[in-house]
Design a protein around this motif. Structure first.
Motif, PDB file in Angstrom:
ATOM      1  N   GLY A 324      20.271   6.453  37.874  1.00  0.00           N
ATOM      2  CA  GLY A 324      20.196   6.522  36.496  1.00  0.00           C
ATOM      3  C   GLY A 324      18.818   6.510  35.886  1.00  0.00           C
ATOM      4  N   ASP A 325      17.794   6.343  36.692  1.00  0.00           N
ATOM      5  CA  ASP A 325      16.152   6.368  36.046  1.00  0.00           C
ATOM      6  C   ASP A 325      15.876   7.821  35.819  1.00  0.00           C
ATOM      7  OD1 ASP A 325      16.500   3.483  35.893  1.00  0.00           O
ATOM      8  OD2 ASP A 325      15.358   3.336  37.814  1.00  0.00           O
ATOM      9  N   ASP A 326      16.496   8.801  36.158  1.00  0.00           N
ATOM     10  CA  ASP A 326      15.998  10.326  36.034  1.00  0.00           C
ATOM     11  C   ASP A 326      14.769  10.411  36.857  1.00  0.00           C
ATOM     12  OD1 ASP A 326      17.911  10.947  34.450  1.00  0.00           O
ATOM     13  OD2 ASP A 326      16.923  10.239  32.756  1.00  0.00           O
ATOM     14  N   GLY A 327      14.573   9.444  38.106  1.00  0.00           N
ATOM     15  CA  GLY A 327      13.374   9.964  38.889  1.00  0.00           C
ATOM     16  C   GLY A 327      12.125   9.558  38.171  1.00  0.00           C
ATOM     17  N   GLU A 328      12.277   8.722  37.363  1.00  0.00           N
ATOM     18  CA  GLU A 328      11.125   8.256  36.666  1.00  0.00           C
ATOM     19  C   GLU A 328      10.400   6.884  36.944  1.00  0.00           C
ATOM     20  OE1 GLU A 328       8.956   7.786  32.031  1.00  0.00           O
ATOM     21  OE2 GLU A 328      10.796   8.722  32.331  1.00  0.00           O
ATOM     22  N   SER A 329       9.184   6.456  37.100  1.00  0.00           N
ATOM     23  CA  SER A 329       8.906   5.098  37.211  1.00  0.00           C
ATOM     24  C   SER A 329       7.794   4.732  36.091  1.00  0.00           C
ATOM     25  CB  SER A 329       8.415   4.710  38.622  1.00  0.00           C
ATOM     26  OG  SER A 329       7.238   5.710  38.798  1.00  0.00           O
ATOM     27  N   TRP A 330       7.510   3.488  35.975  1.00  0.00           N
ATOM     28  CA  TRP A 330       6.645   2.847  35.021  1.00  0.00           C
ATOM     29  C   TRP A 330       5.410   1.906  35.860  1.00  0.00           C
ATOM     30  CZ3 TRP A 330       7.621  -2.288  34.689  1.00  0.00           C
ATOM     31  CH2 TRP A 330       9.224  -2.498  35.014  1.00  0.00           C
ATOM     32  N   PHE A 331       4.333   1.638  35.504  1.00  0.00           N
ATOM     33  CA  PHE A 331       3.583   0.889  36.391  1.00  0.00           C
ATOM     34  C   PHE A 331       3.004  -0.389  35.301  1.00  0.00           C
ATOM     35  CE2 PHE A 331       0.359   3.344  34.166  1.00  0.00           C
ATOM     36  CZ  PHE A 331      -0.639   2.635  34.094  1.00  0.00           C
ATOM     37  N   TRP A 332       2.549  -0.964  36.012  1.00  0.00           N
ATOM     38  CA  TRP A 332       1.988  -2.110  35.420  1.00  0.00           C
ATOM     39  C   TRP A 332       0.684  -2.747  36.248  1.00  0.00           C
ATOM     40  CZ3 TRP A 332       6.320  -2.896  37.967  1.00  0.00           C
ATOM     41  CH2 TRP A 332       6.413  -3.683  39.183  1.00  0.00           C
ATOM     42  N   ARG A 333      -0.235  -3.683  35.517  1.00  0.00           N
ATOM     43  CA  ARG A 333      -1.329  -4.228  36.481  1.00  0.00           C
ATOM     44  C   ARG A 333      -1.225  -5.683  36.289  1.00  0.00           C
ATOM     45  NH1 ARG A 333      -3.977   0.135  32.221  1.00  0.00           N
ATOM     46  NH2 ARG A 333      -2.419  -0.948  31.076  1.00  0.00           N
ATOM     47  N   GLU A 334      -1.825  -6.129  37.307  1.00  0.00           N
ATOM     48  CA  GLU A 334      -2.142  -7.627  37.613  1.00  0.00           C
ATOM     49  C   GLU A 334      -3.497  -7.950  38.240  1.00  0.00           C
ATOM     50  OE1 GLU A 334       0.953  -9.026  40.284  1.00  0.00           O
ATOM     51  OE2 GLU A 334       2.480  -8.348  39.218  1.00  0.00           O
ATOM     52  N   TYR A 335      -4.054  -8.933  37.353  1.00  0.00           N
ATOM     53  CA  TYR A 335      -5.462  -9.458  37.675  1.00  0.00           C
ATOM     54  C   TYR A 335      -5.277 -10.640  38.537  1.00  0.00           C
ATOM     55  CZ  TYR A 335      -7.071  -5.828  34.325  1.00  0.00           C
ATOM     56  OH  TYR A 335      -7.277  -4.716  33.673  1.00  0.00           O
ATOM     57  N   LEU A 336      -5.513 -10.952  39.623  1.00  0.00           N
ATOM     58  CA  LEU A 336      -5.523 -12.013  40.371  1.00  0.00           C
ATOM     59  C   LEU A 336      -6.701 -13.176  40.042  1.00  0.00           C
ATOM     60  CD1 LEU A 336      -4.127 -13.859  42.739  1.00  0.00           C
ATOM     61  CD2 LEU A 336      -5.710 -12.665  44.427  1.00  0.00           C
ATOM     62  N   LEU A 337      -6.348 -14.311  39.334  1.00  0.00           N
ATOM     63  CA  LEU A 337      -7.357 -14.983  38.890  1.00  0.00           C
ATOM     64  C   LEU A 337      -7.632 -16.288  39.964  1.00  0.00           C
ATOM     65  CD1 LEU A 337      -6.181 -15.450  34.997  1.00  0.00           C
ATOM     66  CD2 LEU A 337      -7.841 -13.802  36.213  1.00  0.00           C
ATOM     67  N   TYR A 338      -8.763 -16.736  40.068  1.00  0.00           N
ATOM     68  CA  TYR A 338      -8.936 -17.934  40.551  1.00  0.00           C
ATOM     69  C   TYR A 338      -9.762 -19.116  40.104  1.00  0.00           C
ATOM     70  CZ  TYR A 338     -10.854 -20.611  44.516  1.00  0.00           C
ATOM     71  OH  TYR A 338     -11.399 -21.640  45.580  1.00  0.00           O
ATOM     72  N   HIS A 339      -9.452 -20.263  40.454  1.00  0.00           N
ATOM     73  CA  HIS A 339     -10.284 -21.417  39.785  1.00  0.00           C
ATOM     74  C   HIS A 339     -10.173 -22.318  41.062  1.00  0.00           C
ATOM     75  CE1 HIS A 339     -10.810 -25.384  38.206  1.00  0.00           C
ATOM     76  NE2 HIS A 339     -11.437 -24.863  37.405  1.00  0.00           N
ATOM     77  N   ARG A 340     -11.209 -23.022  41.422  1.00  0.00           N
ATOM     78  CA  ARG A 340     -11.537 -23.715  42.699  1.00  0.00           C
ATOM     79  C   ARG A 340     -10.790 -24.923  42.809  1.00  0.00           C
ATOM     80  NH1 ARG A 340     -17.858 -24.277  41.747  1.00  0.00           N
ATOM     81  NH2 ARG A 340     -17.791 -26.126  40.190  1.00  0.00           N
ATOM     82  N   GLY A 341     -10.519 -25.421  41.472  1.00  0.00           N
ATOM     83  CA  GLY A 341      -9.528 -26.720  41.643  1.00  0.00           C
ATOM     84  C   GLY A 341      -7.995 -26.490  41.151  1.00  0.00           C
ATOM     85  N   GLU A 342      -7.656 -25.307  40.814  1.00  0.00           N
ATOM     86  CA  GLU A 342      -6.281 -24.933  40.324  1.00  0.00           C
ATOM     87  C   GLU A 342      -5.600 -24.015  41.291  1.00  0.00           C
ATOM     88  OE1 GLU A 342      -4.845 -26.562  38.023  1.00  0.00           O
ATOM     89  OE2 GLU A 342      -6.642 -27.714  37.366  1.00  0.00           O
ATOM     90  N   GLY A 343      -6.463 -23.196  42.013  1.00  0.00           N
ATOM     91  CA  GLY A 343      -5.905 -22.403  42.895  1.00  0.00           C
ATOM     92  C   GLY A 343      -6.013 -21.100  42.241  1.00  0.00           C
ATOM     93  N   PHE A 344      -4.638 -20.122  42.296  1.00  0.00           N
ATOM     94  CA  PHE A 344      -4.554 -18.759  41.866  1.00  0.00           C
ATOM     95  C   PHE A 344      -3.540 -18.654  40.564  1.00  0.00           C
ATOM     96  CE2 PHE A 344      -5.988 -18.604  46.248  1.00  0.00           C
ATOM     97  CZ  PHE A 344      -6.975 -17.549  46.216  1.00  0.00           C
ATOM     98  N   ALA A 345      -3.831 -17.779  39.905  1.00  0.00           N
ATOM     99  CA  ALA A 345      -2.721 -17.255  38.823  1.00  0.00           C
ATOM    100  C   ALA A 345      -2.941 -15.732  38.689  1.00  0.00           C
ATOM    101  CB  ALA A 345      -3.098 -18.028  37.613  1.00  0.00           C
ATOM    102  N   PHE A 346      -1.897 -15.242  37.761  1.00  0.00           N
ATOM    103  CA  PHE A 346      -1.952 -13.580  37.670  1.00  0.00           C
ATOM    104  C   PHE A 346      -1.913 -13.482  36.014  1.00  0.00           C
ATOM    105  CE2 PHE A 346       0.244 -14.442  41.753  1.00  0.00           C
ATOM    106  CZ  PHE A 346      -0.318 -13.252  42.465  1.00  0.00           C
TER     107      PHE A 346
END
Length: 546
Positions: A324-346
């Motif tokens: 049902g998607d007619d062969g089409e896709s969409w995209f998105w972007r994720e930036y991996l963030l880092y803080h030495r006291g908090e760990g990781f976030a996106f």
């Protein structure tokens, strides 16, 4: 900074029967130890030690923790006296045995780029068979309902220090992580043929443990220092010099040829010599570099105090078309963030707006087939789709694989919680099944620009539509305006050709979702899916814990 913890009991010392080096026991409950010199596995028998084998060499993963590190948890002092190191297809992880002043012991373990403090508990009923566990299902264990978060086939590869029992390095076994709506993390450990291990714990931040004696020096302000002096290796594809700067890095992308290099199976001197697994990449789907450059730092309050987060990784992902998607896709972007006291976030840049998410240790409570509840907030399912990695840059705490896919489900809050987001991702790889939940909120594009000190001239490229039509105010007139605007946009996209998208490119930039949507519409004979998006939070596939 807390003062060092006192030794909970009088230490007992004996000579290693293999090499004669001194071996110390801090607890009378410790039945085994690993000689720090010859790596012999020693069994304690009264006042004597007996050698029963030899453990493998530790994988040099540059963990910030070390034997002898001291701290406080729930008001009680502890010292790290032992370490178990495990390997599975996605990399390695550590479990540190913590001995408390009271004599009890616990485990400080790695968990998706963060940490969990857990304690062994009795299991008064038979554990479910390992081969019957499936990630994503609900199980009743120890009289409580748990969601199975991961089922991993692993092996103990090395050990050091003082242990409650001799380490088992004989053959691979299954470790299953379970989570619940109270934020607890539990583990079923099938490594002992006589009895299944059971432990329960909660996530912790290293910065809250008042740690002293870390392997990596801190700057005095925060002790959870996980960055380190760079590890050097040559790119196996082009020979360029690469520097691994995070202790938890499992994959790194070559800055020159953009090859994705696996660094999960070796370290130290082996980094340069190993024949590393790697693969090349096609050009990015966005047609350009990330809007926020690697290495940039921004001040963001991601569900807590404002912190300085650094961009250490960049991922472009796209949907895999379904029926049902007619062969089409969409995209998105994720930036991996880092803080030495908090760990990781996106930080997530999708066609319906910007948002941030962080992985959660628990599992939301299921209300019905389309609704879940987490920390008192109810979320409704928005959509479900299959996502695939398209292009990556930087360093990552999980092992990246070509064509890796995830089964994603996005949830949104409502009313006063309309900005809140939840994402569920399920993966299946060799020897591992995993379900990862991430939680966060939407962000205004201007807030992202301001956080990273980017000029107002970039605002057009960052602009997104983050508010659903149904949630806007303004009554019928506003709804009619939005409807007419959508009609105009659809008409414009239908008329677009790849050359006709020049105006959008000049206005919003080559990497913008507006320009990319026009490009996709021009290249597809089917209809447009519209401005869908992901709420992000990539399943690590790595960094699991006991």
């Amino acid at each position: 900074m807390a003062s060092p913890s006192s030794s909970p009991q009088r230490a007992w010392r004996a000579a290693c029967p293999n090499c004669g080096a001194p071996v110390e026991f801090r607890s009378a409950a410790s039945a085994s130890a690993v000689c720090g010199f010859c790596k012999s596995t020693l069994l304690r028998e009264g006042e004597a030690l007996r050698r029963i084998g030899r453990v493998g060499e530790l994988f040099d993963d540059h963990s910030p923790l070390a034997l002898g590190t001291q701290g406080r948890f729930q008001g009680e002092g502890f010292v790290l006296v032992g370490r178990l190191q495990y390997r599975y297809d996605g990399g390695t992880w550590n479990e540190w045995r913590a001995l408390f002043d009271s004599g009890r012991s616990g485990w400080l373990s790695e968990d998706n780029g963060a940490f969990v403090f857990s304690f062994d508990a009795p299991l008064d009923e038979p554990a479910p068979p390992a081969d019957e566990l499936v990630a994503g299902e609900r199980r009743l264990v120890a009289g409580q309902a748990w969601d199975v978060a991961s089922v991993t086939r692993t092996a103990l590869i090395a050990a050091e220090g003082e242990l409650a029992k001799p380490p088992n390095q004989r053959e691979p076994f299954v470790v299953a992580d379970l989570r619940n709506a109270q934020g607890e993390v539990a583990t079923l450990d099938y490594g002992d043929a006589k009895a299944v291990g059971w432990s329960v714990g909660r996530p912790v931040e290293l910065s809250a443990l008042s740690l002293v004696g870390l392997a990596v020096a801190s700057d005095g302000a925060e002790v959870a220092e996980k960055t380190l002096a760079a590890r050097a290796l040559d790119c196996p594809s082009c020979g360029a010099a690469l520097e691994v700067t995070l202790a938890s890095t499992q994959s790194i992308v070559c800055h020159q040829c953009k090859a994705v290099v696996d660094v999960s199976q070796g370290a130290g001197a082996d980094l340069a010599a190993a024949n590393r697994s790697h693969y090349g990449q096609d050009t990015p789907g966005s047609g350009g570099e990330p809007l926020i450059p690697l290495g940039a730092t921004g001040s963001l309050g991601l569900g807590g105090p404002t912190r300085r987060w650094q961009v250490v990784g960049y991922v472009e992902r796209h949907t895999v078309p379904g029926p049902g998607d007619d062969g089409e896709s969409w995209f998105w972007r994720e930036y991996l963030l880092y803080h030495r006291g908090e760990g990781f976030a996106f930080l997530v840049d999708a066609e319906d707006g910007w948002s941030w998410v962080r992985t959660i240790s628990g599992a939301p409570q299921r209300v019905d087939g389309s609704r879940v509840k987490w920390r008192g907030v109810e979320y409704r399912m928005k959509e479900r789709y299959i996502g695939e990695i398209g292009y990556v840059l930087g360093e990552f705490y999980w092992k990246l694989e070509r064509g890796a896919r995830t089964d994603n489900t996005d949830y949104t809050g409502s009313g006063a919680n309309a900005k809140k987001r939840l994402n569920r991702e399920q993966t299946a790889a060799a020897g591992t099944q995993e379900v990862t939940w991430s939680a966060g909120e939407t962000l205004d594009a201007d807030a992202v620009l301001s956080a990273f000190g980017l000029g107002p001239e970039r605002s057009a490229a960052f602009a997104r539509d983050a508010q659903p039509v149904a949630g806007r105010s303004g009554g019928t007139l506003a709804g009619l305006f939005v409807f007419l605007l959508l009609v105009v946009l659809v008409f414009a996209m239908v008329r677009c050709s790849r050359d006709d998208c020049r105006e959008l490119r000049q206005l919003y930039g080559e990497a913008s979702s507006e320009y990319q949507q026009c490009q996709r519409s021009a290249g597809s004979s089917g209809g447009s899916r519209g401005y869908g998006g992901s709420f992000g939070g990539f399943s690590s596939g790595g960094g699991g814990h006991k």
